[in-house]
Design a protein around this motif. Structure first.
Motif, PDB file in Angstrom:
ATOM      1  N   ALA A   1      53.832  28.325  16.396  1.00 15.65           N
ATOM      2  CA  ALA A   1      53.829  29.174  15.201  1.00 15.65           C
ATOM      3  C   ALA A   1      52.484  29.864  15.027  1.00 15.65           C
ATOM      4  CB  ALA A   1      54.129  28.334  13.957  1.00 15.65           C
ATOM      5  N   ASN A   2      52.530  31.048  14.441  1.00 17.73           N
ATOM      6  CA  ASN A   2      51.300  31.693  13.992  1.00 17.73           C
ATOM      7  C   ASN A   2      50.899  31.045  12.669  1.00 17.73           C
ATOM      8  OD1 ASN A   2      51.134  33.900  16.027  1.00 17.73           O
ATOM      9  ND2 ASN A   2      53.086  34.474  15.114  1.00 17.73           N
ATOM     10  N   VAL A   3      49.648  30.652  12.550  1.00 17.82           N
ATOM     11  CA  VAL A   3      49.219  29.890  11.381  1.00 17.82           C
ATOM     12  C   VAL A   3      48.175  30.660  10.582  1.00 17.82           C
ATOM     13  CG1 VAL A   3      48.198  27.739  10.551  1.00 17.82           C
ATOM     14  CG2 VAL A   3      49.688  27.712  12.558  1.00 17.82           C
ATOM     15  N   ILE A   4      48.409  30.729   9.288  1.00 16.40           N
ATOM     16  CA  ILE A   4      47.416  31.254   8.347  1.00 16.40           C
ATOM     17  C   ILE A   4      46.875  30.060   7.575  1.00 16.40           C
ATOM     18  CG2 ILE A   4      47.027  32.731   6.334  1.00 16.40           C
ATOM     19  CD1 ILE A   4      49.454  34.393   7.304  1.00 16.40           C
ATOM     20  N   GLU A   5      45.589  29.841   7.636  1.00 15.05           N
ATOM     21  CA  GLU A   5      44.968  28.699   6.969  1.00 15.05           C
ATOM     22  C   GLU A   5      44.302  29.145   5.666  1.00 15.05           C
ATOM     23  OE1 GLU A   5      42.915  25.594   9.363  1.00 15.05           O
ATOM     24  OE2 GLU A   5      43.063  27.082  10.980  1.00 15.05           O
ATOM     25  N   LEU A   6      44.794  28.657   4.546  1.00 10.37           N
ATOM     26  CA  LEU A   6      44.147  28.894   3.257  1.00 10.37           C
ATOM     27  C   LEU A   6      43.230  27.709   2.970  1.00 10.37           C
ATOM     28  CD1 LEU A   6      47.203  30.181   1.169  1.00 10.37           C
ATOM     29  CD2 LEU A   6      45.596  31.484   2.588  1.00 10.37           C
ATOM     30  N   GLU A   7      42.008  27.995   2.601  1.00  6.81           N
ATOM     31  CA  GLU A   7      41.034  26.924   2.382  1.00  6.81           C
ATOM     32  C   GLU A   7      41.383  26.071   1.173  1.00  6.81           C
ATOM     33  OE1 GLU A   7      37.096  28.433   2.231  1.00  6.81           O
ATOM     34  OE2 GLU A   7      37.125  29.212   4.292  1.00  6.81           O
ATOM     35  N   GLU A   8      41.940  26.691   0.151  1.00  9.25           N
ATOM     36  CA  GLU A   8      42.293  25.965  -1.074  1.00  9.25           C
ATOM     37  C   GLU A   8      43.788  26.084  -1.338  1.00  9.25           C
ATOM     38  OE1 GLU A   8      39.980  27.463  -4.271  1.00  9.25           O
ATOM     39  OE2 GLU A   8      38.061  26.818  -3.421  1.00  9.25           O
ATOM     40  N   ASN A   9      44.329  25.096  -2.037  1.00 10.65           N
ATOM     41  CA  ASN A   9      45.731  25.115  -2.412  1.00 10.65           C
ATOM     42  C   ASN A   9      45.938  26.138  -3.524  1.00 10.65           C
ATOM     43  OD1 ASN A   9      48.001  23.915  -4.380  1.00 10.65           O
ATOM     44  ND2 ASN A   9      48.458  23.350  -2.279  1.00 10.65           N
ATOM     45  N   VAL A  10      46.736  27.171  -3.231  1.00  8.56           N
ATOM     46  CA  VAL A  10      46.947  28.243  -4.213  1.00  8.56           C
ATOM     47  C   VAL A  10      48.357  28.227  -4.784  1.00  8.56           C
ATOM     48  CG1 VAL A  10      45.208  29.720  -3.139  1.00  8.56           C
ATOM     49  CG2 VAL A  10      47.596  29.907  -2.416  1.00  8.56           C
ATOM     50  N   GLY A  11      49.184  27.301  -4.315  1.00  8.50           N
ATOM     51  CA  GLY A  11      50.553  27.231  -4.807  1.00  8.50           C
ATOM     52  C   GLY A  11      51.507  28.004  -3.922  1.00  8.50           C
ATOM     53  N   LYS A  12      52.778  27.728  -4.088  1.00 10.11           N
ATOM     54  CA  LYS A  12      53.795  28.293  -3.219  1.00 10.11           C
ATOM     55  C   LYS A  12      53.830  29.816  -3.267  1.00 10.11           C
ATOM     56  CE  LYS A  12      58.654  27.582  -2.020  1.00 10.11           C
ATOM     57  NZ  LYS A  12      59.903  26.880  -2.401  1.00 10.11           N
ATOM     58  N   GLY A  13      53.730  30.379  -4.471  1.00 12.75           N
ATOM     59  CA  GLY A  13      53.766  31.829  -4.594  1.00 12.75           C
ATOM     60  C   GLY A  13      52.617  32.496  -3.869  1.00 12.75           C
ATOM     61  N   GLY A  14      51.412  31.943  -4.028  1.00 13.22           N
ATOM     62  CA  GLY A  14      50.241  32.491  -3.350  1.00 13.22           C
ATOM     63  C   GLY A  14      50.355  32.377  -1.840  1.00 13.22           C
ATOM     64  N   ALA A  15      50.919  31.267  -1.370  1.00 19.53           N
ATOM     65  CA  ALA A  15      51.091  31.071   0.073  1.00 19.53           C
ATOM     66  C   ALA A  15      52.106  32.064   0.634  1.00 19.53           C
ATOM     67  CB  ALA A  15      51.526  29.636   0.352  1.00 19.53           C
ATOM     68  N   MET A  16      53.190  32.286  -0.102  1.00 14.24           N
ATOM     69  CA  MET A  16      54.183  33.262   0.336  1.00 14.24           C
ATOM     70  C   MET A  16      53.572  34.660   0.410  1.00 14.24           C
ATOM     71  SD  MET A  16      57.429  31.820  -1.870  1.00 14.24           S
ATOM     72  CE  MET A  16      58.640  33.046  -1.368  1.00 14.24           C
ATOM     73  N   LYS A  17      52.766  34.996  -0.580  1.00 13.99           N
ATOM     74  CA  LYS A  17      52.113  36.308  -0.603  1.00 13.99           C
ATOM     75  C   LYS A  17      51.157  36.448   0.572  1.00 13.99           C
ATOM     76  CE  LYS A  17      50.927  40.230  -2.683  1.00 13.99           C
ATOM     77  NZ  LYS A  17      49.712  40.648  -1.994  1.00 13.99           N
ATOM     78  N   ALA A  18      50.430  35.384   0.912  1.00 15.00           N
ATOM     79  CA  ALA A  18      49.524  35.424   2.056  1.00 15.00           C
ATOM     80  C   ALA A  18      50.290  35.686   3.343  1.00 15.00           C
ATOM     81  CB  ALA A  18      48.749  34.113   2.156  1.00 15.00           C
ATOM     82  N   GLY A  19      51.460  35.078   3.462  1.00 10.84           N
ATOM     83  CA  GLY A  19      52.283  35.332   4.633  1.00 10.84           C
ATOM     84  C   GLY A  19      52.754  36.775   4.684  1.00 10.84           C
ATOM     85  N   LEU A  20      53.215  37.296   3.557  1.00 12.52           N
ATOM     86  CA  LEU A  20      53.704  38.674   3.508  1.00 12.52           C
ATOM     87  C   LEU A  20      52.608  39.684   3.829  1.00 12.52           C
ATOM     88  CD1 LEU A  20      55.949  38.509   0.320  1.00 12.52           C
ATOM     89  CD2 LEU A  20      56.724  38.904   2.661  1.00 12.52           C
ATOM     90  N   ASP A  21      51.392  39.385   3.418  1.00 13.72           N
ATOM     91  CA  ASP A  21      50.274  40.300   3.653  1.00 13.72           C
ATOM     92  C   ASP A  21      49.914  40.402   5.132  1.00 13.72           C
ATOM     93  OD1 ASP A  21      50.061  40.890   0.986  1.00 13.72           O
ATOM     94  OD2 ASP A  21      48.402  39.510   0.599  1.00 13.72           O
ATOM     95  N   ASN A  22      50.424  39.497   5.940  1.00 15.00           N
ATOM     96  CA  ASN A  22      50.031  39.453   7.350  1.00 15.00           C
ATOM     97  C   ASN A  22      51.181  39.730   8.311  1.00 15.00           C
ATOM     98  OD1 ASN A  22      47.049  38.318   7.765  1.00 15.00           O
ATOM     99  ND2 ASN A  22      47.914  37.366   5.931  1.00 15.00           N
ATOM    100  N   ILE A  23      52.275  40.285   7.803  1.00 15.33           N
ATOM    101  CA  ILE A  23      53.403  40.601   8.682  1.00 15.33           C
ATOM    102  C   ILE A  23      53.896  42.018   8.414  1.00 15.33           C
ATOM    103  CG2 ILE A  23      54.100  38.198   8.939  1.00 15.33           C
ATOM    104  CD1 ILE A  23      56.301  40.333   6.815  1.00 15.33           C
ATOM    105  N   THR A  24      54.625  42.559   9.378  1.00 12.44           N
ATOM    106  CA  THR A  24      55.159  43.911   9.231  1.00 12.44           C
ATOM    107  C   THR A  24      56.669  43.944   9.440  1.00 12.44           C
ATOM    108  OG1 THR A  24      54.742  44.377  11.581  1.00 12.44           O
ATOM    109  CG2 THR A  24      53.017  44.988  10.003  1.00 12.44           C
TER     110      THR A  24
END
Length: 220
Positions: free
Chosen positions: A60-83
């Motif tokens: 898998a391609n992995v995006i590592e967030l340093e702090e726990n931002v919650g499910k919504g924030g994690a989903m947004k981080a994923g969306l920001d890095n895909i096309t």
């Protein structure tokens, strides 16, 4: 069956994960064997265990967030890095997931029969089945055309509020939604994951989110 696919779209699976080293491999294994998934992205939401390492071992391609931002924030981080054109969201602690479930979620969106699908547990476990029977659209298993997500300004809401944000957007914009039964699929029980006391507290929090969901619908 894969022969039913009528359109060519790039699909990506996004999995928000917080300390899911013992379960995420099972989910990734299924995705690796699916012919309708082009890419898998795991967003490690401040994990302190081996979630990142296990995810990379499964390719898998992995995006590592340093702090726990919650499910919504994690989903947004994923969306920001895909096309990709179509996104499949899955939880990292699913039990019983198969390639058939993946196709059932994705094909209606790929074939433009729906803008979004929502997975509903059935014949999995009593507690998880019950929660989704009460509020099915709070499910974390869904496929969605990326265009649907463009106008959601609060998708980075913390914790499980992201499902509520998606649902409100659906209701306000005439989004075509199809419910998909995920037979024999469930989550790892919260009591198993966190222990009896912490698990019970987490379960109560989940039910509170359901109450808030209905409260917001009534206010609207």
């Amino acid at each position: 069956m894969i022969s039913e696919v009528l359109a060519v779209n790039e699909t990506v699976a996004i999995i928000p994960a917080y300390n899911e080293e013992s379960t995420i491999g099972n989910v990734l294994s299924v995705l690796n064997n699916s012919r309708v998934i082009d890419q898998t992205v795991v967003v490690s939401d401040g994990s302190t265990d081996n979630t990142v390492q296990v995810s990379r071992e499964f390719g898998a391609n992995v995006i590592e967030l340093e702090e726990n931002v919650g499910k919504g924030g994690a989903m947004k981080a994923g969306l920001d890095n895909i096309t990709a054109d179509i996104i499949l969201f899955l939880d990292a602690d699913l039990i019983g997931l198969t390639s058939i479930h993946i196709e059932a979620l994705l094909l209606p969106v790929i074939n433009n029969e729906a803008d979004m699908t929502v997975g509903i547990f059935e014949k999995g476990r009593i507690a998880t089945d019950f929660a989704q029977k009460v509020a099915p659209y709070l499910s974390g298993q869904r496929a969605v055309a990326k265009k649907v997500l463009t106008d959601i300004s609060d998708i980075n809401m913390s914790r499980f509020g992201v499902e509520v944000a998606l649902n409100r957007h659906i209701e306000e914009n005439n989004i075509r939604v199809k419910e998909v039964i995920l037979q024999d699929v469930s989550h790892v029980m919260k009591e198993e994951k966190f222990g009896v006391l912490r698990g019970f507290a987490a379960r109560m929090k989940m039910y509170w989110e359901i109450v808030k969901y209905f409260a917001k619908k009534e206010v609207k």
